[in-house]
Design an enzyme around this catalytic site. Structure first.
Site, PDB file in Angstrom:
ATOM      1  N   HIS A   1      22.585   9.750  39.108  1.00 31.56           N
ATOM      2  CA  HIS A   1      23.421   9.455  37.951  1.00 31.56           C
ATOM      3  C   HIS A   1      24.356  10.630  37.696  1.00 31.56           C
ATOM      4  CE1 HIS A   1      20.052  11.780  36.371  1.00 31.56           C
ATOM      5  NE2 HIS A   1      20.864  12.173  35.408  1.00 31.56           N
ATOM      6  N   ALA A   2      25.352  10.376  36.883  1.00 32.45           N
ATOM      7  CA  ALA A   2      26.298  11.419  36.476  1.00 32.45           C
ATOM      8  C   ALA A   2      26.494  11.304  34.970  1.00 32.45           C
ATOM      9  CB  ALA A   2      27.627  11.243  37.213  1.00 32.45           C
TER      10      ALA A   2
END
Length: 147
Positions: free
Chosen positions: A67-68
């Site tokens: 994820h970011a």
């Protein structure tokens, strides 16, 4: 909402192998991209962050949640699940990963319920073993639906 409800259409997949950790990220994020949950820069942000910080999203042996940050291209909150029949190595200090749970979160709170349900699922080693042993998208979806 149930855990399975965070997974958009066709977001659960089984793949033979990924040629690199970058390709594993692509596989993991592809359904979220196709369903309009993220844009291309989100995927690049994960790869850039991995290069700079290492695979900070490895949750347990064999399991990662790439994820970011929301501002890096998250458009909707959702999850994807990719099972690699042949695990991929992110770096020498970590065990190979077979299960990738892609996460897109539009802010710091919208995904909390999904993470809680996922945590409950993954805290049971037998559930992780079942996910890793699955051979089809249908089996994976059934395990998620029970969570």
């Amino acid at each position: 909402m149930r855990l399975i409800d965070y997974f958009p259409a066709s977001s659960i997949s089984v793949r033979d192998l990924a040629g690199s950790w970058q390709q594993a990220i692509d596989y993991s994020m592809e359904p979220l991209l196709k369903n309009g949950y993220i844009d291309e820069k989100y995927i690049q942000a994960i790869k850039d962050s991995t290069l700079n910080n290492g695979p900070y999203y490895i949750l347990a042996p064999g399991v990662a949640m790439p994820h970011a940050r929301p501002e890096c291209g998250a458009l909707k909150t959702g999850l994807s699940l990719t099972l690699l029949k042949s695990p991929v190595v992110f770096d020498e200090g970590n065990q190979p990963v077979s299960l990738l749970i892609g996460l897109s979160a539009t802010d710091s709170t919208s995904h909390i319920d999904a993470i809680q349900a996922l945590s409950e699922l993954l805290c049971e080693e037998e559930n992780i073993a079942s996910l890793l042993a699955a051979t089809s998208e249908k089996q994976l979806a059934e395990i998620l639906a029970r969570a």
